[in-house]
Design a protein around this motif. Structure first.
Motif, PDB file in Angstrom:
ATOM      1  N   ALA A 171       0.819  -1.209   0.000  1.00  0.00           N
ATOM      2  CA  ALA A 171       0.000   0.000   0.000  1.00  0.00           C
ATOM      3  C   ALA A 171       0.857   1.265   0.000  1.00  0.00           C
ATOM      4  N   ASP A 172       2.021   1.224   0.667  1.00  0.00           N
ATOM      5  CA  ASP A 172       2.892   2.399   0.730  1.00  0.00           C
ATOM      6  C   ASP A 172       3.371   2.834  -0.647  1.00  0.00           C
ATOM      7  N   PHE A 173       3.475   1.902  -1.574  1.00  0.00           N
ATOM      8  CA  PHE A 173       3.928   2.255  -2.917  1.00  0.00           C
ATOM      9  C   PHE A 173       2.939   3.175  -3.625  1.00  0.00           C
ATOM     10  N   GLY A 174       1.717   3.255  -3.117  1.00  0.00           N
ATOM     11  CA  GLY A 174       0.736   4.163  -3.690  1.00  0.00           C
ATOM     12  C   GLY A 174       0.766   5.551  -3.102  1.00  0.00           C
ATOM     13  N   ASN A 175       1.664   5.780  -2.129  1.00  0.00           N
ATOM     14  CA  ASN A 175       1.799   7.087  -1.480  1.00  0.00           C
ATOM     15  C   ASN A 175       3.037   7.786  -2.037  1.00  0.00           C
ATOM     16  N   ASP A 176       2.826   8.833  -2.834  1.00  0.00           N
ATOM     17  CA  ASP A 176       3.931   9.493  -3.533  1.00  0.00           C
ATOM     18  C   ASP A 176       5.056   9.920  -2.612  1.00  0.00           C
TER      19      ASP A 176
END
Length: 277
Positions: A171-176
């Protein structure tokens, strides 16, 4: 460049502190020199040869087994946290119950399936070789606790070094604004992923997994496009719910079942001492 570690540094604070050592108490001049260096210093690519591995005591060429001296020409930005020793022996310990413990026997006992054990060893080795295009992200999966996932992650961090092993959930990969550590790490080792959430964005995760170009938005700085050189290892206690149900997402995963539980025979010294000694 640090000749002792054989690595260059991206650390802005360190670079500024070096300039300040020569011009103390004059911060406007220090910042001016730093900005000028950014403009005129020659650029270079980080090492792209997966057969070269930077250890604390030199650079190993895997093709011929030769250990070479550190050199700025290799353009490493990270070094493993251990020394290369071709004559290393399997070290034995005595655990809290008086039993003999060694890492090879412990790894073999993480699964009753020898093929799973082989994959675990291959995962450890892959984390040491940034630049190799594995095009898969291992997911260590188990719904039971005390299965060895966290201890295996600790072993990898001990070898790679805490500064070189990042931690980002899927999920963190979706946070720029959480992606900047992808710029200075050589592998991602994530002990935990949130349970029961819906993951909306996985495009950056997919690009990083297969070493494709993606963009990082940095706070107060210009965006930068990079490819990630390292392996991405995720630990899962349940299968994540992901909006992307396409083959392009699932073909990037390598599911590794961790079906055993050591809760009844828990030995915290394995993770806290043996694997870091």
């Amino acid at each position: 460049y640090n000749p002792e570690t054989g690595t260059y540094t991206y650390d802005q604070n360190y670079q500024i502190s070096v300039i300040a050592d020569y011009i103390p108490s004059n911060w406007p001049t220090v910042n001016s020199i730093y900005n000028m260096m950014l403009r005129i210093a020659p650029g270079g690519l980080v090492n792209q040869n997966p057969n070269l591995v930077c250890f604390k005591n030199g650079v190993l060429d895997r093709e011929n087994g030769r250990l070479m001296r550190h050199s700025p020409e290799y353009n490493f930005t990270n070094s493993l946290a251990v020394r290369y020793n071709p004559n290393a022996k399997n070290k034995h310990f005595t655990d809290s119950q008086g039993d003999d413990w060694d890492v090879e026997t412990w790894m073999a006992g993480l699964s009753d399936d020898p093929s799973v054990v082989d994959v675990l060893w291959e995962t450890v080795a892959a984390c040491l070789r940034p630049g190799e295009h594995w095009n898969k992200t291992p997911w260590l999966y188990s719904v039971v606790g005390a299965n060895g996932k966290g201890s295996l992650c600790e072993l990898i961090r001990t070898i790679v070094g805490a500064e070189s092993a990042g931690s980002l959930s899927v999920a963190d990969f979706g946070n720029d604004f959480m992606l900047t550590e992808l710029m200075h790490t050589t592998c991602i080792v994530t002990d935990e992923n949130p349970v029961g959430i819906m993951i909306d964005k996985v495009s950056t995760y997919k690009a990083a997994a297969t070493h494709d170009i993606f963009t990082i938005n940095r706070k107060y700085k210009d965006p930068v496009s990079i490819t990630y050189p390292g392996l991405i290892l995720q630990c899962m206690n349940s299968m994540p719910q992901v909006k992307d149900r396409t083959g392009s997402f699932y073909r990037r995963q390598l599911f590794v079942p961790m079906e055993k539980s050591f809760l009844a025979n828990d030995k915290p010294e394995i993770k806290q001492k043996f694997l870091v000694d």
